[in-house]
Write a protein that holds these residues in place. Structure first.
Motif, PDB file in Angstrom:
ATOM      1  N   ILE A  66      -0.759  -4.102  -3.373  1.00 57.10           N
ATOM      2  CA  ILE A  66      -0.871  -2.823  -4.081  1.00 57.10           C
ATOM      3  C   ILE A  66      -2.321  -2.528  -4.442  1.00 57.10           C
ATOM      4  CG2 ILE A  66      -0.261  -1.625  -6.236  1.00 57.10           C
ATOM      5  CD1 ILE A  66       2.534  -2.787  -5.972  1.00 57.10           C
ATOM      6  N   LEU A  89       8.932  -4.484  -5.770  1.00 53.07           N
ATOM      7  CA  LEU A  89       8.301  -3.172  -5.694  1.00 53.07           C
ATOM      8  C   LEU A  89       8.711  -2.303  -6.888  1.00 53.07           C
ATOM      9  CD1 LEU A  89       6.365  -1.843  -3.727  1.00 53.07           C
ATOM     10  CD2 LEU A  89       8.326  -0.897  -2.495  1.00 53.07           C
ATOM     11  N   SER A 126       6.914  -3.371  -9.928  1.00 54.96           N
ATOM     12  CA  SER A 126       5.540  -2.869  -9.896  1.00 54.96           C
ATOM     13  C   SER A 126       5.483  -1.417 -10.334  1.00 54.96           C
ATOM     14  CB  SER A 126       4.955  -3.004  -8.482  1.00 54.96           C
ATOM     15  OG  SER A 126       4.845  -4.356  -8.112  1.00 54.96           O
ATOM     16  N   LYS A 127       6.472  -0.633  -9.911  1.00 56.61           N
ATOM     17  CA  LYS A 127       6.500   0.777 -10.309  1.00 56.61           C
ATOM     18  C   LYS A 127       6.708   0.914 -11.815  1.00 56.61           C
ATOM     19  CE  LYS A 127       8.906   5.160  -9.683  1.00 56.61           C
ATOM     20  NZ  LYS A 127      10.068   5.878  -9.122  1.00 56.61           N
ATOM     21  N   TYR A 159      -1.755  -2.395 -13.138  1.00 56.70           N
ATOM     22  CA  TYR A 159      -2.709  -1.965 -12.122  1.00 56.70           C
ATOM     23  C   TYR A 159      -3.830  -1.055 -12.633  1.00 56.70           C
ATOM     24  CZ  TYR A 159       0.618  -4.081  -8.994  1.00 56.70           C
ATOM     25  OH  TYR A 159       1.436  -4.988  -8.371  1.00 56.70           O
ATOM     26  N   TRP A 202       1.618   6.097  -7.099  1.00 55.72           N
ATOM     27  CA  TRP A 202       2.843   5.556  -6.515  1.00 55.72           C
ATOM     28  C   TRP A 202       3.224   6.300  -5.240  1.00 55.72           C
ATOM     29  CZ3 TRP A 202       4.670   1.060  -7.021  1.00 55.72           C
ATOM     30  CH2 TRP A 202       5.917   0.748  -6.448  1.00 55.72           C
ATOM     31  N   ILE A 243       1.364   4.716  -2.486  1.00 56.87           N
ATOM     32  CA  ILE A 243       1.908   3.399  -2.127  1.00 56.87           C
ATOM     33  C   ILE A 243       3.160   3.554  -1.267  1.00 56.87           C
ATOM     34  CG2 ILE A 243       3.002   1.328  -3.085  1.00 56.87           C
ATOM     35  CD1 ILE A 243       1.027   1.739  -5.501  1.00 56.87           C
TER      36      ILE A 243
END
Length: 447
Positions: A351, A379, A382-383, A390, A414, A417
């Motif tokens: 990412i 994933l 991470s979102k 991040y 996002w 990504i």
């Protein structure tokens, strides 16, 4: 008109300007933190630096030693980029006024009149051209990589006006670095460096850990000195290996770190090299256009494929790299995924890689790494934790100062990504159909 709290007019302020010149000489002047950062005396008066420089040129007869001494003090005080434009403008005017056969370009000196016989240079003229070389070298050492264009223009003028100093600089460099730093030779390795043209030449006579160690030590010692931060590496050996990253240019730094990384005992030396070269807006000067790269790039790639203990090195690199002008690191991402797949640790590297560019291209191989339940869960995590995981404190401060909402920025990122992994949103439905029910449920939360 808005009243300025600093002075910009020379006429009528000569006595005060003398105090500023003396304060710079004596290292007692200060700099206002507020733009445009005027210089400040202990007594409180403020003056804009470009006018101090203009006054200096007006009142000091040219002397190479005097001028270099003054501007070196300015450089140490506030960096070359704080005054290079003003210094260049005044130096160009001085050269133009001194040499009648120099043409005046749109904004600076350009070249000598054609077909004019060269005259014997006076000592003062030689010193002035030597000072122009000093300014050119300063651009190479302390300016961004593209400053070499200006430097080469100055070198051309010096040569056309009849000085051989540029030729001497090509052969021997500035001479300010000791020969112990710029030259090395034994039965295993030959190293040579030129600090004017920012070139490091490495020749391995034997292919051993010891020879690579000597070469790495030679480079690192140079970079700890007053060597340009943008530079090139040329590399010669009997056998040359390349990093296993498709599309990377074949160049000295690629060959060198592909060979050096094979020896675990050298990894700390490579980390030291990365720390010395991880500087935004500095570049390998032998790479251009789509291949331009921060000088830590090939060393980071070399270590990044060795072990997950170097994941933090990769992440730190991605956070530092100039994603507006560099895209070569996109070639590394597919190889990284092939080596490590998607895990709780590697997803953070991936990412950050995507975030390190304006738009990381989609690669169809990426889809297969993320269309399984474990990767989709990572994933989604991470979102959901994007802002905390991040965005740096610096990012959050920048968003706050510009009135941006961090979550809105996270949502925007996002989208990038999702594109990098799965391609255009028109294809999401097709991907969803190929998933199991549990995978599809997670996938839909990602959209």
């Amino acid at each position: 008109m808005r009243e300025l709290n600093y002075l910009v007019k020379i006429e009528g302020n000569e006595a005060l300007l003398e105090k500023f010149v003396k304060a710079i000489d004596n290292n007692t002047v200060k700099i206002d933190k507020a733009y445009p950062n005027p210089y400040v005396l202990d007594s409180g008066e403020k003056f804009l630096l470009d006018k101090i420089i203009e006054y200096f040129f007006q009142t000091r007869s040219f002397s190479k030693e005097l001028y270099i001494s003054f501007f070196e003090k300015l450089r140490k005080l506030n960096g070359f980029d704080s005054y290079y434009y003003s210094l260049g403008k005044q130096t160009e005017k001085l050269v133009f006024d001194t040499f009648g056969r120099v043409k005046k370009g749109n904004s600076n000196i350009s070249k000598t009149e054609e077909n004019l016989p060269k005259t014997i240079l006076t000592e003062n003229e030689k010193e002035l051209l030597s000072f122009l070389c000093y300014l050119a070298v300063s651009h190479i050492k302390y300016g961004p990589s593209y400053a070499s264009v200006t430097a080469n223009e100055y070198f051309d003028i010096v040569t056309e006006l009849g000085s051989d100093e540029v030729e001497q600089l090509k052969k021997y460099g500035t001479g300010k670095l000791s020969k112990e730093l710029t030259e090395y030779k034994d039965k295993d390795f030959v190293g040579k460096a030129n600090d004017v043209f920012a070139k490091i030449s490495l020749k391995l006579i034997t292919e051993t850990e010891e020879s690579y160690a000597k070469a790495l030590n030679f480079v690192n010692n140079l970079l700890k000195s007053d060597f340009p931060k943008s530079f090139e590496i040329s590399f010669s050996s009997k056998t040359k290996e390349l990093l296993p990253v498709k599309g990377l240019p074949k160049c000295g730094q690629n060959y060198f770190f592909a060979g050096a990384v094979k020896y675990p005992n050298l990894h700390n030396g490579i980390l030291e090299y990365i720390a010395l070269t991880k500087t935004k807006y500095e570049w390998y000067t032998n790479l251009e256009a789509e291949n331009c790269a921060m000088p830590s790039t090939f060393a980071v790639f070399a270590l990044g494929l060795q072990d997950e203990k170097y994941f933090d090195t990769l992440i730190d690199y991605y956070k530092k790299v100039d994603g507006e002008h560099q895209s070569i690191h996109e070639k590394f991402t597919p190889v990284f995924l092939e080596k490590f797949g998607i895990t709780e640790k590697s997803i953070k590297v991936f990412i950050n890689a995507v975030l390190s560019m304006q738009e990381h291209p989609h690669n169809k191989t990426f889809v297969s790494y993320f269309t399984n339940e474990n990767s989709l869960k990572l994933l989604l995590d991470s979102k959901e934790n994007f802002v905390s995981d991040y965005f740096t404190e610096e990012d959050l401060k920048e968003y706050s100062n510009s009135g941006e909402n961090p979550q809105e920025m996270a949502d925007y990122c996002w989208g990038s990504i999702m594109y990098t992994i799965f391609g255009q949103s028109e294809g999401f439905a097709k991907i969803s159909k190929q998933l199991t029910d549990s995978e599809r449920e997670i996938f839909e939360k990602l959209l």
